[in-house]
Design an enzyme around this catalytic site. Sequence first.
Site, short mmCIF file in Angstrom:
data_model
loop_
_atom_site.label_atom_id
_atom_site.label_comp_id
_atom_site.label_asym_id
_atom_site.label_seq_id
_atom_site.Cartn_x
_atom_site.Cartn_y
_atom_site.Cartn_z
N LYS A 127 -54.75 55.94 0.07
CA LYS A 127 -55.20 55.54 1.16
C LYS A 127 -55.89 53.75 0.97
O LYS A 127 -55.91 53.46 1.59
CB LYS A 127 -55.73 55.94 2.51
CG LYS A 127 -55.98 55.53 4.04
CD LYS A 127 -54.82 54.47 4.12
CE LYS A 127 -55.21 53.99 5.45
NZ LYS A 127 -54.65 54.20 6.70
N LYS A 142 -63.90 48.16 6.91
CA LYS A 142 -64.76 49.55 6.84
C LYS A 142 -64.10 50.43 5.62
O LYS A 142 -64.80 51.21 5.30
CB LYS A 142 -65.03 49.96 8.85
CG LYS A 142 -63.79 50.93 9.45
CD LYS A 142 -64.23 52.33 8.82
CE LYS A 142 -61.67 53.00 9.25
NZ LYS A 142 -61.94 54.24 9.42
N THR A 151 -57.83 58.13 7.48
CA THR A 151 -58.17 57.62 6.07
C THR A 151 -60.02 58.30 6.28
O THR A 151 -61.42 57.86 6.82
CB THR A 151 -58.68 56.83 6.17
OG1 THR A 151 -57.21 55.77 6.85
CG2 THR A 151 -59.09 55.25 5.34
N ASP A 167 -56.61 64.96 22.73
CA ASP A 167 -57.23 63.61 23.24
C ASP A 167 -58.60 64.29 23.99
O ASP A 167 -58.86 64.89 24.98
CB ASP A 167 -58.14 63.00 23.53
CG ASP A 167 -58.38 61.51 22.65
OD1 ASP A 167 -58.00 60.82 21.65
OD2 ASP A 167 -59.60 61.34 22.85
N ASN A 180 -55.39 50.28 0.66
CA ASN A 180 -56.37 49.64 1.47
C ASN A 180 -57.41 47.85 1.01
O ASN A 180 -57.18 46.73 1.24
CB ASN A 180 -57.45 49.92 2.80
CG ASN A 180 -56.52 50.04 3.90
OD1 ASN A 180 -55.09 50.05 3.62
ND2 ASN A 180 -57.04 50.87 4.82
N PHE A 236 -49.07 39.30 1.95
CA PHE A 236 -50.67 39.34 1.50
C PHE A 236 -51.36 37.87 0.75
O PHE A 236 -52.21 38.55 0.33
CB PHE A 236 -50.97 40.24 1.27
CG PHE A 236 -51.98 41.42 2.33
CD1 PHE A 236 -49.84 41.58 3.46
CD2 PHE A 236 -52.46 42.29 2.61
CE1 PHE A 236 -50.51 42.76 3.97
CE2 PHE A 236 -52.64 42.50 3.83
CZ PHE A 236 -52.07 42.90 4.74
N CYS A 279 -59.80 48.91 10.34
CA CYS A 279 -59.32 49.47 9.28
C CYS A 279 -60.02 48.88 7.87
O CYS A 279 -60.89 49.81 6.71
CB CYS A 279 -58.17 49.56 8.88
SG CYS A 279 -57.63 50.20 9.83
C1 UDX Z 1 -54.23 47.90 7.39
C2 UDX Z 1 -52.91 47.63 6.14
O1 UDX Z 1 -51.76 46.65 6.01
C3 UDX Z 1 -52.85 49.52 7.03
O2 UDX Z 1 -51.44 49.81 5.89
C4 UDX Z 1 -53.59 50.43 7.32
O3 UDX Z 1 -52.87 51.35 7.09
C5 UDX Z 1 -54.55 49.22 8.23
O4 UDX Z 1 -54.60 48.34 7.50
P1 UDX Z 1 -53.89 46.55 9.60
O5 UDX Z 1 -55.69 46.53 10.25
O6 UDX Z 1 -53.09 46.75 11.03
O7 UDX Z 1 -53.72 47.01 9.03
O8 UDX Z 1 -53.21 44.97 9.46
P2 UDX Z 1 -53.56 43.48 7.72
O9 UDX Z 1 -51.51 43.41 8.23
O10 UDX Z 1 -53.18 44.45 6.96
O11 UDX Z 1 -53.88 42.73 8.73
C6 UDX Z 1 -55.53 43.06 7.90
C7 UDX Z 1 -56.41 41.40 7.80
O12 UDX Z 1 -55.52 41.03 6.95
C8 UDX Z 1 -55.67 40.80 8.97
O13 UDX Z 1 -57.01 40.61 9.82
C9 UDX Z 1 -55.18 40.07 8.73
O14 UDX Z 1 -55.24 38.29 9.71
C10 UDX Z 1 -55.63 39.74 7.47
N1 UDX Z 1 -54.74 38.74 6.80
C11 UDX Z 1 -53.95 39.40 5.94
C12 UDX Z 1 -55.55 38.22 5.15
O15 UDX Z 1 -55.97 36.67 6.00
N2 UDX Z 1 -53.98 37.49 5.40
C13 UDX Z 1 -53.25 37.55 4.26
O16 UDX Z 1 -52.12 37.91 3.26
C14 UDX Z 1 -52.70 38.92 5.38
#
Ligand code: UDX
Length: 453
Positions: free
Chosen positions: A220, A279, A134, A42, A224, A265, A276
């Site tokens: 990917k 954006k 990504t 890094d 997402n 989800f 993630c």
């Molecule tokens: C996400 C993807 O899940 C992952 O596969 C990718 O590599 C990176 O982006 P992450 O950002 O860590 O991962 O969180 P994730 O658990 O997916 O939740 C994302 C957002 O969605 C959070 O703010 C969470 O609170 C919200 N969320 C998730 C909901 O509001 N409702 C849901 O049912 C699930």
Amino acid sequence: MTKANDVPVFTPRRMTVIGCGYLGAVHAAAMATLGHDVVGFDLDASKVELLSTGRTPFYEPGLDDLLSEALATGRLRFTTSYAEAAEFADVFFLCVGTPQKKDSNAADMTYVNGAIDTLAPLLTRPALVVGKSTVPVGTAEALRDRLVALSPAGVDVRLAWNPEFLREGFAVKDTLSPDRVVVGVDDPADADELAALYAPVLELGMPWVVVDLATAQLVKNAANAFLATKISFINAMAELCEATGADVVALADAIGHDARIGRRFLHAGLGFGGGCLPKDLRGFMARAEELGVDQALAFLSEVDDINKRRRLRAVEVTTDLLDGDVSGKRVAVLGAAFKPDSDDIRDSPALDVATLLHDLGAEVRVHDPKAMDKARETRPELTYIDDPVEACRDADVVLHLTEWAVFRELDPVKLGEVVKHKRILEGRNTLDSGAYVRAGWDFRALGRPIIKG
Ligand code: UDX
């Protein structure tokens, strides 16, 4: 060479992980745990120093232990020297960030391009460069050509793409036992090389998916986008529930029983945030526009809008709970991180709501188990309180905005004794609404019928 069950024989390699942010730090530690010799690179000397002592600049359950154990094996070290990183390895994982550009929705490729441009001239022998960042679909081919053109080793330097699907809060588990491993390659021999490197993961029975470079990048983007769409779908249903008195949680349970839909989800509430989904969704749309197929992803703009509306709706309901006037009211906000088990506040719905209410004149007092230091840096105008119950003292209203387990454990009766008014906005639909109502609270939940205490 493959084993009887078609899993290749594990081949320990010397590898460099370029970029030790969230993705890279976890990947470097995980690869050393599997048995590889790993150098994490890094540019940020303070990050390298911290990681070298087994600590991470962010909170991720299990990562400090994984890192310390990996360092103790002697198979992991960190450096700020590109020359050292290039000399050491013959496999290079690109894990640098691709943030949203400041002036548009597109992904900023500066760090990816910079890594290729700096690394390539140092590659004097055959190497496999593996992109994990990504990036917009269709960028791998140009990166490969640049790599080959700039490397003394020329065509002996190959590019593969191996997208990462880890979730914050589950990063260690998702890296060591992912749902699937996807690799995009030009040449099947590169896939075999990667399979041998990932053999201990594949032995767990993980699906191994080999595709071309463009498809790997699209996997990917599409994954997402689908996840974001699923969340916004249920949040759009929440809007209908609010207009009709229906209950979005019961609705999600009912439709989720259909295996084709699934319950995961479909948690309605404040919507998605983080580094993630928001954006990547916008970057995907920007890329579709560049490709002349913007109509194909026009619906994602609505997915983004539904998501943003949830934050405004939370402010609206809070205002309603405060009899129409926020100004001068004391608002307790439980949660600052974009999701529980993380201290990440990037695009955090909770912090956005807190700031909007502050801007309307409320006295906002925030508690989060892990994210307060980071929140304080970017939103110093809010007041941060070390204890969740103290954050609620004399509050005119309590907002539950990030679903940390500790917030579920709060006793509504005892909490009722410290607040000024027993009024709560449930932004994540994980609290025991019955217990709050029995304790005399006015309980308003996004997408659920109004219950008065
Ligand atoms: C996400 C993807 O899940 C992952 O596969 C990718 O590599 C990176 O982006 P992450 O950002 O860590 O991962 O969180 P994730 O658990 O997916 O939740 C994302 C957002 O969605 C959070 O703010 C969470 O609170 C919200 N969320 C998730 C909901 O509001 N409702 C849901 O049912 C699930």
